[in-house]
Scaffold this motif. Structure first.
Motif: not given
Lengths: 266, 503, 341
Positions: A230, B137, B83-86, A234
């Motif tokens: 992952q 997040r 999940f990559p970006v959330y 970021q």
């Protein structure tokens, strides 16, 4: 030397002499397989040697049974560690089929450029006692467990854990695998490892939390390497912000990982 | 009289069998597409996409009202998704318990000014926004109570990413569920404007660390019965409708939407029962009105676990509310019926919903009543009644069987053989009692709806309170009673029963 | 007269019971078969545990990895394959090459290649998927042919990804890319991701696509593919697209271009910040903060008064990121929470 390693036996002496002899002759490499077994008669030993040589690949296999230590030793002149290990798979089948195997097996490879010392030979023989029943342990010149840097590895993927456990074990690390974050932190707390390898997406407690908690724990010297699927920009930044020593993205090169670990631990 | 009763009973039997056949027909028509979805999901590695820069970021909206017992575990589970970006936007809808406080304490959140809050769709005023840099997040929004639809709207306003996923505060996601939904979206981002996940019953399964460790059928009969119901509905039903693009509901428990379209249709409608059907209907109407190509897709391999109500009273309340929601929406969108431009929706999906929701309980109950009456008049005719019940049972059985087959073939289900036998048993029992019960609830729901319809305006609010009073009390009572380390069982599948208008 | 409905009912009931009985029989049969297969796979894996240890220990050696000694039953082979595929997908670099070579040696590539011609669609898709993991270069053309049969189905992405992983030459990758663009013009992000899974560098292909200036989709895919890369060759073509007539392309080009912020002259950056599309203004302002560019603070302050919410948002965020280096207190107030990157 003899006094330092009390386990040293006649077997060590004989093996040391034999391997050195082999390496003097036309061979540049020599593999050794040892296995704890029941007594084996001469006829059967011949049979084993012939079967291991069935494709003519192992021309000069020598098999001997050591009465005093209760183990069978295969000497494979001309074979590298890899092919010795491979031959050990067949040897194990033979021994198991004949119902002879009672303990573990160990393999080692020696070469002209890296000839065996008595100490190494002794380590190898003691490996046989230490190995789990019916497991094939590989002697690779790694230090004894007490000197090895400890690594806790946290990843939900059992296949990967198994693979890296063996790889890093051969590099001389003492690896403790965990499949989730909580288990991982428990291992970290009880073993005070030198290094932690973690995935970010973990059940129960994610990788960030693990980095954060380790960085804020008494065991601050422990380095954290993130090995993850992952790794978008970021995530990588966040990991370094939290104090990770390195971030590696999967699919990863184990070779690279090993090199990075080496750098971090020296 | 006797002849009439008999004929009526027979007609009812045929109608029941017929509706089943029609359903199978829909499935048969759509099996090609369904197989294609299954094959592509079986032969994909989601971990690959989970680290990809090309996956669009998602805002997960978690509307929560009085979720103190479960919210922490839910947020923990959401934070470890692959999940990559959330981001996770928890909207505290003016809870009267310590929902907000436990969130603030557990994650050490600090108030910050609502920088990313925009008023895209109407929602009640927000009081504060909380964050903690350590949990980048997580965003918690505290707002005045306004109902679930309103909370979702506030979530849309606060979401910074172009996709939003909605999830109930008492549901748990499989760690690859979100990436599976988004992969379906990515296959055609222009047209796949809404993607729904597969909701399953978690009662009875072992739950730990925010995930379902080993799925098991509940030992209680009511959740087990609902398990069968859900498996049938989701695998048998939604796949078929999805393939025809006639899906009317993306379950509120787990769905993915394009935010821009949610905003275009004006967001969720406040005060609407059944907001999950409402939003999908609005999307259908919006797209069909403008003749834009689009699909509402069901993704069977994205699994979300939810807790089913386990008392008859709570279940009854839930079902009545569901029916009221469907009716409300059907009546709201009745203008779409049989209009050529509304295609499958106008000609098939809506009429089917009406028949299924309004007529089918009548037929079931009245058919049974007619035959019982007939048999009472002449006890020697008992076989007729048995035939009726048997027909009901077998139709249900064919469905269960089909759904289980799909599950086995496509998803390598991990149901234990013992549970499987019980599922078959429950499926038989369903026709002999549970179906009739749920038909009764539907009729009661219909009654609720009609009664309220007479005096629309202020009646709505009063009734909300009427009904909500029951589950709130019972949930509270249960919370204090149960001291198990597991999650306290909560109801809902997308429709939160304890959403009340507080004023 | 009552018999007639009885007969009818009996027929219907028979039909229904037969259907469900048959269905359940099939279900239990399938379960039994799967349970059996799982058990045998487990046993095979256990039996070959030493072999996997051999593979892990010697994967870095000079000699090629050898298939397990002795005859393998089809089930053993399947079990070994499943584990090898799992390893290949998590391990990259040189070691992966050694494992894929082992797959070839084991005859797995040939076996899956045969299954690629199976009349059953599901078998073909599975074979394609596995060939992709095994990086079977010799099968790329067959995979591309298979892809052409798939058309617009979602399985096309499975085959496409496999073809990308197997592709040996840029020509093959180009064929794949053009095919996906033609049949799935909207799945631009997914296409870029699929192409990125190839071991080849797709940048030259994307630059080629940028030359198809009149076609929106290829250009968009190329712009997406080039975003997040650092390839100076792309800089020139990207620059042109900022003034494209298609808004989508302008925005994507600006995003890609801002990756090369070090190569952008200041005036050009200024143009972007005052561009008429708010999306471009927003990304440009965002980039200033992200890359800590030495840029006129005044422009950011102007951005704070922009009519578009996102531009204001990123102006505040960038001001916060630039730190307290000489800018008004006002920005701090507005962007104290600005870490919403």
């Amino acid at each position: 030397m003899n006094t330092v390693y009390p386990a040293e036996s006649g077997l060590t002496q004989r093996l040391f002499a034999q391997v050195n002899d082999t390496l003097k002759a036309p061979w540049t490499e020599c593999g050794v397989i040892a296995a704890s077994t029941h007594g084996i008669n001469r006829h059967l030993l011949h049979n084993f040697a012939a079967r291991l040589n069935k494709d003519g690949e192992n021309p000069a296999v020598q098999v001997e049974y050591e009465e005093d230590t209760g183990c069978v030793v295969f000497l494979l002149p001309g074979q590298s560690l890899a092919s010795t290990h491979f031959t050990a798979l067949s040897a194990k089948n033979l021994l198991q089929d004949a119902d002879l195997l009672i303990g573990g097996m160990s393999v080692a490879g020696f070469s002209e450029s890296d000839p065996p010392t008595e100490k190494a030979m002794n380590d190898f023989v003691s490996f046989l006692d230490g190995s789990e029943p019916s497991e094939i342990a590989v002697y690779h010149g790694q230090p004894r467990a007490s000197e090895a840097p400890t690594v806790v590895m946290i990843d939900p993927n059992a296949d990967l854990l198994e693979f890296l456990n063996i790889r890093l074990g051969l590099q001389g690390y003492d690896v403790m695998p965990a499949q989730d974050g909580k288990e991982g932190l428990r291992l970290v707390a009880s073993f005070q490892p030198d290094l932690v390898i973690t995935e970010l997406a973990l059940p129960a407690l994610d990788g960030y939390q693990i980095i954060h908690r380790i960085r804020n724990s008494p065991n601050r010297d422990c380095q954290v390497v993130v090995l993850t699927d992952q790794a978008v920009e970021q995530d990588i930044c966040k990991c370094f912000e939290l104090g990770a020593a390195d971030v590696i993205k999967k699919p990863f090169s184990p070779k690279e990982l090993e090199a990075r670990l080496k750098r971090l631990l020296n | 009289m006797r002849t009439f009763l008999l004929d009526y009973g027979i007609a009812a039997t045929y109608l029941i069998v017929g509706s089943g056949l029609m359903y199978l027909f829909i499935l048969a028509v759509s099996h090609q597409r369904m197989l294609s979805i299954v094959k592509s999901s079986v032969n994909s590695r989601y971990r690959e996409l989970a680290g990809s820069e090309y996956v669009p970021p998602v805002s997960i909206l978690v509307p929560s009202f009085n979720e103190e017992p479960t919210i922490i575990e839910n947020v923990h589970s959401l934070m470890t998704l692959e999940f990559p970006v959330y981001e996770i936007v928890v909207v505290n809808d003016g809870s009267t318990d310590r929902t907000l406080q436990v969130l603030l304490d557990t994650f050490e959140l600090q108030p910050c000014s609502p920088a990313s809050f925009r008023s895209l769709v109407p929602s009640k005023a927000i009081r504060n926004v909380y964050r903690n840099p350590l949990y980048p997040r997580l965003v918690v929004i505290d707002k005045e109570n306004g109902g679930k639809a309103d909370a979702l709207n506030a979530g849309i306003n606060a979401a910074q990413y172009p996709l939003v996923a909605t999830i109930d505060a008492d549901s748990l996601l499989e760690k690859d569920a979100l990436i599976r939904l988004v992969k379906v979206y990515m296959e055609n981002p222009q047209q796949h404007i809404a993607v729904g996940g597969n909701v399953r019953i978690a009662n009875g399964s072992t739950i730990g660390d925010g995930r379902v460790l080993s799925p098991k059928l509940s030992n209680k009969w009511l959740p087990a019965m609902q398990y069968v119901e859900y498996v049938r509905a989701f695998l048998g039903g939604r796949i078929g409708w999805s393939a025809m693009n006639g899906l009317l509901i993306v379950s509120g428990a787990f769905g993915l939407f394009r935010k821009d379209y949610l905003v275009k249709v004006g967001g969720y409608e406040a005060g609407c029962p059944g907001e999950d059907m409402n939003i999908v209907m609005k999307l259908h109407k919006y797209m069909l009105d403008r003749n834009l190509p689009y699909r509402v897709v069901f993704c069977p391999d994205a699994v979300c676990w939810t807790q089913a109500p386990d008392t008859l009273r709570m279940l009854g309340a839930q079902r009545r509310r569901w029916l009221r929601g469907s009716l409300w929406n059907v009546s709201r969108f009745r203008g779409m019926l049989f209009i050529p431009k509304y295609k499958v929706i106008g000609w098939l999906a809506l009429p089917y919903t009406i028949i299924y929701e309004i007529f089918s309980p009548w037929i079931r109950i009245s058919g049974l009543a007619a035959l019982v009456g007939y048999v009472l008049l002449d006890m020697t005719q008992l076989p007729i009644l048995l035939i009726f019940l048997l027909a009901n049972l077998l139709v249900g059985m064919v469905f269960t069987c089909g759904s289980l087959l799909i599950e086995e073939l496509a998803f390598r289900s991990s149901i234990r053989t013992n549970d499987l036998l019980r599922i078959i048993g429950f499926s038989a029992m369903m026709a002999l009692g549970y179906d009739q019960l749920s038909a009764c609830w539907k009729l009661l729901g219909l009654w609720d709806y009609l009664r309220r319809n007479d005096a629309w305006g202020n009646m709505v609010r009063r009734s909300w309170q009427d009904e909500a009073a029951i589950p709130v009390v019972s949930v509270k009572a249960r919370v204090s009673r149960t001291k198990t380390p597991q999650r306290t069982g909560r109801l809902t599948d997308g429709h939160n029963p304890i959403y009340i208008e507080m004023e | 007269m009552w018999m007639e409905p009885f007969d009818q009912a009996a027929t219907v009931l028979y039909a229904l019971s037969l259907t469900s009985a048959g269905g359940f029989a099939a279900l239990f049969l399938l379960r039994a078969r799967r349970g059996d297969a799982d058990e045998r796979t487990r046993q095979s894996l256990e039996k070959h545990q030493d072999y996997f240890a051999y593979l892990s220990a010697n994967i870095d050696g000079a000699e090629p990895l050898l298939p397990p000694p002795g005859q393998l039953s089809p089930i053993e082979l399947k079990a070994i394959q499943s584990k090898l595929l799992e390893w290949i997908e998590t391990i990259g670099g040189e070691y992966r090459g050694r494992l894929t070579a082992l797959c070839r040696e084991l005859g797995l590539v040939e076996q899956e290649r045969k299954r690629l011609r199976s009349p059953k669609h599901a078998v073909r898709i599975e074979a394609a998927y596995r060939l992709g993991i095994m990086r079977a270069e010799q099968c790329t053309d067959e995979l591309l042919q298979l892809l052409e049969q798939e058309g617009g189905e979602s399985t096309a992405f499975v085959v496409g990804r496999s073809a990308a992983k197997c592709a040996e030459t840029l020509d093959q990758l180009r064929r794949l890319l053009l095919h996906l663009i033609e049949y799935h013009p909207d799945a631009q992000q997914l296409i870029a991701d699929i192409i990125a899974s190839s071991s080849l560098d797709p940048a030259p292909l994307y630059i080629e696509l940028l030359r198809m200036e009149d076609r929106e989709t290829p250009v968009c895919v190329a712009l997406i593919g080039l975003t997040g890369r650092n390839d100076p060759d792309a800089f020139g073509p990207l620059n042109r697209f900022i003034s494209s007539e298609c808004k989508e392309i302008r925005i994507k080009a600006a995003k890609a271009l801002l990756q090369y912020s070090h190569m952008l002259p200041m005036e050009r950056l200024g143009d972007l910040i005052r561009h008429s599309d708010w999306e471009i203004r927003a990304v440009a302002i965002k980039a200033i903060g992200e890359w800590q560019l030495d840029f006129d603070i005044e422009a950011l302050n102007e951005g704070m008064a922009d009519e578009e919410w996102w531009v204001r948002h990123y102006s505040a965020a960038s001001l916060a990121q630039l730190g307290p280096a000489g800018y008004p207190d006002r920005a701090f107030d507005l962007s104290a929470e600005g870490g919403t990157r």
